[in-house]
Design a protein around this motif. Structure first.
Motif, mmCIF file in Angstrom:
data_model
loop_
_atom_site.group_PDB
_atom_site.id
_atom_site.type_symbol
_atom_site.label_atom_id
_atom_site.label_comp_id
_atom_site.label_asym_id
_atom_site.label_seq_id
_atom_site.Cartn_x
_atom_site.Cartn_y
_atom_site.Cartn_z
ATOM 1 N N GLY A 222 32.228 26.430 24.884
ATOM 2 C CA GLY A 222 31.857 27.283 23.623
ATOM 3 C C GLY A 222 30.584 28.292 23.954
ATOM 4 N N ALA A 223 30.151 28.411 25.003
ATOM 5 C CA ALA A 223 29.055 29.186 25.365
ATOM 6 C C ALA A 223 29.547 30.777 25.052
ATOM 7 N N TYR A 224 28.696 31.508 24.373
ATOM 8 C CA TYR A 224 29.093 32.909 23.757
ATOM 9 C C TYR A 224 29.557 33.730 24.942
ATOM 10 N N ALA A 225 30.741 34.228 24.742
ATOM 11 C CA ALA A 225 31.120 35.057 25.874
ATOM 12 C C ALA A 225 31.755 36.576 25.160
ATOM 13 N N TRP A 226 31.347 37.767 25.873
ATOM 14 C CA TRP A 226 31.314 38.876 25.330
ATOM 15 C C TRP A 226 31.338 40.010 26.672
ATOM 16 N N ALA A 227 32.086 41.059 25.952
ATOM 17 C CA ALA A 227 32.487 42.042 26.980
ATOM 18 C C ALA A 227 32.280 43.798 26.170
ATOM 19 N N ILE B 21 33.287 47.165 24.926
ATOM 20 C CA ILE B 21 34.698 47.669 24.899
ATOM 21 C C ILE B 21 34.646 48.664 25.752
ATOM 22 N N GLY B 22 36.253 48.474 26.622
ATOM 23 C CA GLY B 22 36.387 49.449 27.684
ATOM 24 C C GLY B 22 35.908 48.623 28.942
ATOM 25 N N SER B 23 35.573 47.575 28.989
ATOM 26 C CA SER B 23 34.941 46.908 30.155
ATOM 27 C C SER B 23 35.777 45.742 30.195
ATOM 28 N N TRP B 24 36.087 45.046 31.558
ATOM 29 C CA TRP B 24 36.393 44.038 31.661
ATOM 30 C C TRP B 24 35.579 42.738 32.414
ATOM 31 N N ALA B 25 34.321 43.081 32.379
ATOM 32 C CA ALA B 25 33.343 42.448 32.853
ATOM 33 C C ALA B 25 32.956 41.483 31.701
ATOM 34 N N ILE B 26 33.238 40.145 31.650
ATOM 35 C CA ILE B 26 32.961 39.200 30.434
ATOM 36 C C ILE B 26 31.601 38.505 31.016
ATOM 37 N N THR B 27 30.645 38.704 29.994
ATOM 38 C CA THR B 27 29.309 38.246 30.257
ATOM 39 C C THR B 27 29.290 36.597 29.513
ATOM 40 N N ILE B 28 28.966 35.648 30.195
ATOM 41 C CA ILE B 28 29.142 34.379 29.618
ATOM 42 C C ILE B 28 27.639 33.731 29.518
ATOM 43 N N LEU C 63 32.308 37.188 34.515
ATOM 44 C CA LEU C 63 33.572 37.121 35.025
ATOM 45 C C LEU C 63 34.305 38.476 35.074
ATOM 46 N N VAL C 64 34.638 39.150 36.078
ATOM 47 C CA VAL C 64 35.276 40.426 36.086
ATOM 48 C C VAL C 64 36.626 40.212 36.461
ATOM 49 N N MET C 65 37.490 41.136 35.568
ATOM 50 C CA MET C 65 39.040 40.731 35.600
ATOM 51 C C MET C 65 39.343 42.255 36.258
ATOM 52 N N SER C 66 40.273 42.336 37.158
ATOM 53 C CA SER C 66 40.813 43.617 37.991
ATOM 54 C C SER C 66 41.585 44.111 36.967
ATOM 55 N N ALA C 67 41.743 45.439 37.176
ATOM 56 C CA ALA C 67 42.655 46.261 36.431
ATOM 57 C C ALA C 67 44.205 45.577 36.369
ATOM 58 N N ALA C 68 44.490 45.225 37.618
ATOM 59 C CA ALA C 68 45.913 44.777 37.813
ATOM 60 C C ALA C 68 45.860 43.415 36.992
#
Length: 93
Positions: free
Chosen positions: A16-21, A23-30, A38-43
């Motif tokens: 339940g740790a706060y996770a956010w990103a 808008i327009g980015s797929w790098a999620i900060t936990i 956690l970075v998610m590739s475009a593919a």
């Protein structure tokens, strides 16, 4: 899964740790200790994330949560501040 479901799954992977990103980015900060990104590739995003209302495809939120929870220490890279980074790629790594 939608973007919101993705964020909820990542949060759930860290009790339940706060996770956010941004808008327009797929790098999620936990916001865990240590802080993680956690970075998610475009593919990966193209395969697994869809807008609200579109038919579900790819990985489910439960599958993502399980995948993140199973990531070993060797899949996270540490920076000089002690924060950890990992990337999800199209091939499931």
């Amino acid at each position: 899964m939608t973007r919101d479901e993705c964020l909820k799954a990542v949060s759930g992977a860290f009790n339940g740790a706060y996770a956010w990103a941004t808008i327009g980015s797929w790098a999620i900060t936990i916001e865990a200790v240590p802080e993680r990104t956690l970075v998610m590739s475009a593919a990966w995003v193209a395969e697994n994330i869809q807008p609200v209302g579109e038919r579900a495809r790819g990985m489910s939120a439960d599958q993502l949560q399980a995948q993140v929870q199973s990531m070993g220490a060797n899949q996270w890279t540490c920076d000089a501040k002690g924060n950890l980074f990992a990337m999800l790629r199209h091939n499931g790594q």
